[in-house]
Design an enzyme around this catalytic site. Structure first.
Site, PDB file in Angstrom:
ATOM      1  CD  GLU A  59      46.232  41.187  46.326  1.00 38.59           C
ATOM      2  OE1 GLU A  59      47.298  41.616  45.863  1.00 38.59           O
ATOM      3  OE2 GLU A  59      45.130  41.335  45.787  1.00 38.59           O
TER       4      GLU A  59
ATOM      5  CE1 TYR B  29      43.269  41.933  39.756  1.00 44.46           C
ATOM      6  CE2 TYR B  29      41.412  43.339  39.199  1.00 44.46           C
ATOM      7  CZ  TYR B  29      42.035  42.447  40.056  1.00 44.46           C
ATOM      8  OH  TYR B  29      41.421  42.073  41.223  1.00 44.46           O
TER       9      TYR B  29
ATOM     10  CG  HIS C  63      40.599  47.477  36.467  1.00 42.57           C
ATOM     11  ND1 HIS C  63      41.466  48.227  37.208  1.00 42.57           N
ATOM     12  CD2 HIS C  63      39.705  46.952  37.344  1.00 42.57           C
ATOM     13  CE1 HIS C  63      41.124  48.160  38.495  1.00 42.57           C
ATOM     14  NE2 HIS C  63      40.051  47.402  38.590  1.00 42.57           N
TER      15      HIS C  63
ATOM     16  CG  ASP D  48      44.693  41.486  42.859  1.00 41.83           C
ATOM     17  OD1 ASP D  48      45.908  41.592  42.635  1.00 41.83           O
ATOM     18  OD2 ASP D  48      44.102  40.388  42.907  1.00 41.83           O
TER      19      ASP D  48
ATOM     20  CD  GLU E 128      36.281  41.628  48.053  1.00 38.52           C
ATOM     21  OE1 GLU E 128      36.880  41.309  49.101  1.00 38.52           O
ATOM     22  OE2 GLU E 128      35.069  41.917  48.025  1.00 38.52           O
TER      23      GLU E 128
ATOM     24  NE  ARG F  17      39.010  38.284  41.085  1.00 40.45           N
ATOM     25  CZ  ARG F  17      40.178  37.789  41.470  1.00 40.45           C
ATOM     26  NH1 ARG F  17      41.254  38.547  41.424  1.00 40.45           N
ATOM     27  NH2 ARG F  17      40.275  36.554  41.907  1.00 40.45           N
TER      28      ARG F  17
ATOM     29  CG  ASP G   6      39.598  43.774  42.946  1.00 38.49           C
ATOM     30  OD1 ASP G   6      40.211  44.023  44.011  1.00 38.49           O
ATOM     31  OD2 ASP G   6      39.428  42.611  42.540  1.00 38.49           O
TER      32      ASP G   6
END
Length: 795
Positions: A9, A298, A344, A82, A86, A300, A84
Site C-alpha cells: 500500500e 500488525y 492476527h 495489509d 480491506e 488492526r 485484513d
C-alpha cells in the site's frame, strides 16, 4: 532477467520490504485502494443481486498504469497489502487489473521483519475470496444506507448532510448520553468522616457506613446534624480488623481497541492519530545500521494471542532484565472473546530486545511514546501478578459503624513495567493505617461532615466512546477512527474539554433516524450485522442472504420516512422566541455555516445567531456598520462565515479587507479593535482579528501584507537572547520557540514562566500540566530537574 513485482500500500512499507527481498524483486506502492464504488451514483445494482460496479478511483489512473506496465515485465506478481479484509479487497482489485495470465500470489505479513518477510515470500498463499466477500458486503451495506438516507436528509433538513450505518449508531450513543445529562436531577447526600488516632501514627480517616448493622445513607444536613449530636460523647473502639492479600494480574497485550483507548487517555490523542502512528511503526522505521525495520506487529487485530517465539523471547527478557522472581513459572495466556476472529496476533514489538530507549534516537516524539506503550504492555503481560496487603478496620461508636481501608504493595510484579491510566488514577496515595487490635480504644481527632450531590453520567471521551462501541460489539476496531472523524466533520458533534457534545443538528438527525429507522438504529441489530459479516468470512453465511434480509426492511422504513418526516428545511424548528423587529415567531434553521434563527414573517428578513438574545444582535447579515474600510474607505458590512459574523469591505472582491465584529447591545456599538501599533513590515495599522484558534494581531493590509504578530511570553531565549514566542506545529499543537528562528532553534513544549530556579539559578521555569492535578513548575535545565510542587489544599 525478469524480476518479480511486489505491490504494497505505502512507500514506507515498500522501502522496508525491498531491503529484505533484494535485487530479484521490484516493490511498488498502490497507495491504498485503487478501486471503489463511484461517488457520482449508487454503484450497486439493486435488481441484479446487489452487483457492485467498481471503478478506478479518481487520481489513481497513473498509479494503475505504472503498476500494469511493471506487471507486464514481471515473471511473477506478489500482492502484499495489509492482512485484513480491506487489504484482501485491495489485493483482489489489484489482481483484476494486473494478472493478465501471469501467476499472482498473496503474501501475508503480520510483521515486517527480515525473518517474517523471507518466510512469507517462501510460502505465498492465494487471495481469500470469503474475506473479500465480507469486505464487499460491508461496503455495499454502507453504500445503500449512505446513498439512500442522505438524500432524505437533504430534502427534509439541509443539503450536504449524511447518514451512515455505523456512524449514526455512534451519534445515537452520544445523543442518548446528552439526554441523560439534561434529564438528570442531582440528589443531595452527606458523607461523615471520623479522623481517628491510635497509639501509633498516622491519623486515619474512617467513613460512616452503618447504624444498627444496617447500611446508612445521610440525605440532608438535618440528618447529618442529628448524627453528629448522637456521636457527641461516643467512645470509638476497634470492632474488627480484616487483613487479606490481593493480587492484580498482568494485562493481556494490546488489541486495537485497547490501544486506542489507552493512548487516548494517556496522551489525549484522537483515535485517528493513534492508528496513523501505529501504521508508521508497523511499516518500518530506519533504525541505525539495522536499516528500515517494522517495530510492531500488525496493528488492526482483536486477538490477544501471541506466537510461541514471541512468548519465549518476552519471558527471556523478563528473566534477564528483572530477575527470576518476576517471571511466572508458566507463561501467561489470555482468552479471546467469543466473537474474535483470531486472524492476527496481538499488537506487540517485533522484538522484545529492541527496547524503547535503544530506538528512541530514531523515532519521532509520537512514535517513541506509542512504541514505549506497546513494548511496556507486552513485556508486562509475561510478568508475575502484583501483590498487595489490604487491611479493613471497622470502628464502632455507639450503634454506628465506621470503616477505613488501606493497602500496601508487597510485590510490584508487572507494575514495575506498566500501569494503565485508570490504575494510576485510582491507586494514588492508598491510605496508610496504623497497627490496631480488636477492642482497642481510639481517640477522635475530629468529625467532618461533607455535603455532596450525585453527578450525571459524563460525556464520552474518544476512549470511552471506543470502549462503548466495543462493549456493544458495534463496528470493528479498524473502523472506529473513521466513524469518529465523520461525525465531527459533519458537525454532528463537537468537543468540549476533550469530550463529545452533540450539536443541535446532531440531536435532530439522531432523533429523526431513531424515530423512523428503529431497526437500523438498534444497537443489537447493528451488532448482529457485524456477526453476519464474520460468518461470511468464515463461509457459514452467504453475502446475498444478508443483503436481501437487510434491504427489505430498510426500503420499507425508507418509504415510510419520506411520507412521515416533516419538511424541516421549509418550516424550521419552532422556538418560543419572538422576532425583535416584527414580533412574529422565530424558528431554527440550518444553513451553510450552521444553525441560525429566522423570522417566520416572509416580509421580515431578520436572522440572528442562536447564541444571541433577541434584541441584542450584532447586526443583520448584509447590513452596513458605522465603520469604514481601513484600506479603501468604503463602508464595512456584516457577513457570516464559518466561525460567525464578521465585518467585510463592501468593495469586495476588489478589496478583501475583513475585521472582527465585537458583540454588543446594538449593531451601532460594534467596534473594530485597532491597537496603537504599526506593522513592522509595511507600516500599516495592526488590527485584532478573530481566527479559528482565537483572536490574533495582524496587519490591516492583508492580503498584500501577511504579517502576524507573534505572542510573546516575557521570557528571553537562553541561547541567543531573542524573545520566546508561542508557535504551533502542523498538527496545531502549541510550543514555544525563539523569535530568531531559523538562526536559533531553541524550543520547549511547556510554557516558560519568568521565575528563576532556586537551585541552579536558571533564568526561567516550565509550567507542566498533569492530568487531574495542579500544574507544577520545573526547571528547564534538564540536568537540574528541580520541581516546585503546588501547595496542598487544606483537608
Amino acid at each position: 532477467m525478469a524480476k518479480s513485482l511486489v505491490v504494497v500500500e505505502s512507500p514506507a512499507k515498500a522501502k522496508t520490504i525491498n531491503k529484505y527481498l533484494g535485487g530479484d524483486y521490484v516493490v511498488k506502492a498502490c497507495m491504498g485502494h485503487i478501486k471503489d464504488l463511484p461517488k457520482s451514483k449508487l454503484g450497486v445494482d439493486e435488481e441484479k443481486d446487489f452487483e457492485p460496479h467498481y471503478v478506478i478511483i479518481r487520481g489513481k489512473n497513473d498509479i494503475v498504469k505504472d503498476l500494469q506496465k511493471a506487471a507486464q515485465k514481471a515473471k511473477k506478481i506478489y500482492l502484499a497489502p495489509d492482512p485484513d479484509r480491506e487489504g484482501e479487497a485491495i489485493a483482489a482489485h489489484l489482481a483484476e487489473e494486473l494478472q493478465d495470465g501471469k501467476p499472482v500470489h498473496r503474501v501475508i505479513l503480520n510483521e515486517i521483519t527480515k525473518e517474517e518477510v523471507k518466510n512469507a515470500f517462501a510460502n505465498p498463499t492465494v487471495i481469500d475470496e470469503k474475506k473479500v466477500q465480507a469486505q464487499q458486503t460491508r461496503r455495499i451495506l454502507d453504500r445503500l444506507v449512505g446513498y439512500k438516507l442522505s438524500p432524505l436528509l437533504w430534502q427534509k433538513v439541509k443539503r450536504g448532510l449524511s447518514a451512515g450505518r455505523v456512524q449514526s449508531i455512534a451519534l445515537r450513543l452520544i445523543c442518548d448520553r446528552e439526554r441523560e445529562i439534561l434529564a438528570f436531577v442531582p440528589e443531595e447526600y452527606w458523607i461523615l468522616t471520623a479522623f481517628l488516632e491510635a497509639d501509633e501514627p498516622p491519623v486515619f480517616a474512617a467513613k460512616l457506613l452503618r447504624k444498627g448493622g444496617k447500611k446508612l445513607s445521610v440525605a440532608d444536613q438535618q440528618t447529618s446534624d442529628q448524627i453528629l449530636a448522637d456521636l457527641q460523647d461516643a467512645v470509638y473502639t476497634v470492632k474488627e480488623v480484616e487483613k487479606k492479600q490481593r493480587k492484580r494480574h498482568a494485562p493481556a497485550p494490546y488489541i486495537t481497541s485497547k490501544l486506542q483507548q489507552e493512548a487516548s487517555r494517556k496522551f489525549r490523542w484522537p483515535v485517528k492519530k493513534v492508528m496513523m502512528v501505529a501504521q508508521e511503526l508497523y511499516e518500518g522505521i530506519e533504525v541505525g545500521e539495522e536499516g528500515a525495520v517494522g517495530l510492531i506487529t500488525y496493528m488492526r487485530t482483536d486477538s490477544v494471542r501471541i506466537s510461541e517465539q514471541a512468548l519465549q523471547e518476552g519471558r527471556k527478557y523478563v528473566h534477564d532484565e528483572y530477575g527470576r522472581e518476576y517471571l511466572p513459572d508458566q507463561p501467561n495466556f489470555f482468552k479471546n472473546k467469543k466473537s474474535v476472529q483470531d486472524a492476527h496476533e496481538a499488537i506487540r514489538p517485533t522484538s522484545a530486545h529492541r527496547t524503547p530507549d535503544s530506538v528512541k534516537h530514531y523515532l519521532s516524539r509520537d512514535e517513541y511514546k506509542l512504541y514505549q506503550l506497546i513494548w511496556n504492555r507486552f513485556v508486562a503481560s509475561q510478568m508475575k501478578s502484583a501483590e498487595f496487603d489490604e487491611t479493613i478496620i471497622t470502628v464502632s461508636a455507639k450503634d454506628f459503624e465506621f470503616e477505613a481501608s488501606g493497602q500496601v504493595m508487597t510485590f510490584a510484579g508487572y507494575l514495575k513495567v506498566y500501569q494503565e491510566t485508570e490504575e494510576t488514577e485510582s491507586d494514588q496515595g492508598p491510605s496508610n493505617l496504623p497497627p490496631v487490635e480488636v477492642g482497642q480504644r481510639l481517640r477522635l481527632d475530629r468529625l467532618e461532615p461533607k455535603q455532596n450531590f450525585t453527578q450525571p453520567p459524563p460525556r464520552f471521551t474518544e476512549a470511552a466512546l471506543v470502549k462503548e462501541l466495543e462493549d456493544k460489539e458495534i463496528g470493528r476496531p479498524s473502523t472506529y477512527a473513521s466513524i469518529i472523524s465523520v461525525i465531527q466533520n459533519r458537525n454532528y458533534v463537537i468537543k468540549e474539554e476533550n469530550r463529545f457534545k452533540p450539536t443541535d443538528l446532531g440531536l435532530l438527525i439522531s432523533d429523526l433516524l431513531v424515530q423512523h429507522f428503529d431497526e437500523l438504529m438498534d444497537f443489537k441489530y447493528t451488532a448482529h450485522l457485524e456477526e453476519e459479516l464474520d460468518e461470511i468470512e468464515e463461509g457459514s453465511k452467504v453475502s446475498l442472504e444478508v443483503l436481501n434480509e437487510f434491504y427489505g426492511d430498510f426500503t420499507r422504513d425508507l418509504k415510510k420516512a419520506y411520507d412521515l418526516i416533516e419538511n424541516i428545511k421549509a418550516t424550521g424548528i419552532a422556538t418560543d422566541l419572538k422576532c425583535p423587529q416584527c414580533q412574529s415567531p422565530m424558528v431554527k434553521r440550518w444553513g451553510k455555516f450552521g444553525a441560525f434563527l429566522a423570522c417566520t414573517n416572509e416580509e421580515c428578513k431578520y436572522t440572528q445567531n442562536p447564541d444571541e438574545k433577541p434584541g441584542e444582535s450584532i447586526g443583520d447579515v448584509g447590513s452596513e456598520s458605522e465603520h469604514v474600510c481601513l484600506k479603501c474607505g468604503k463602508p464595512l458590512v456584516v457577513k457570516v462565515g464559518r466561525y460567525g459574523k464578521f465585518l467585510a469591505c463592501s468593495g469586495y472582491p476588489e478589496c478583501k479587507f475583513t475585521a472582527t465584529l465585537t458583540p454588543s447591545k446594538t449593531a451601532a456599538e460594534g467596534t473594530v479593535e485597532v491597537p496603537g501599533e504599526k506593522c513592522p513590515q509595511c507600516g500599516s495599522e495592526l488590527v485584532v482579528k478573530q481566527g479559528r484558534f482565537g483572536p490574533f494581531i495582524a496587519c490591516s493590509n492583508y492580503p498584500d501584507c501577511k504579517y502576524i504578530k507573534p505572542k510573546t511570553v516575557d521570557v528571553k531565549c537562553p541561547e541567543d537572547g531573542g524573545d520566546l514566542v508561542e508557535k504551533r506545529t502542523r498538527g496545531r499543537k502549541i510550543f514555544y520557540g525563539c523569535s530568531n528562528y531559523p538562526d536559533c532553534k531553541f524550543a520547549v513544549w511547556y510554557k516558560p514562566i519568568p521565575q528563576e530556579c532556586p537551585v541552579c539559578h536558571a533564568p526561567f521555569m516550565l509550567e507542566k500540566y498533569r492530568k487531574d492535578q495542579p500544574s507544577i513548575l520545573e526547571c528547564y535545565n534538564k540536568e537540574c530537574k528541580f520541581q516546585l510542587e503546588p501547595v496542598p489544599a487544606e483537608p
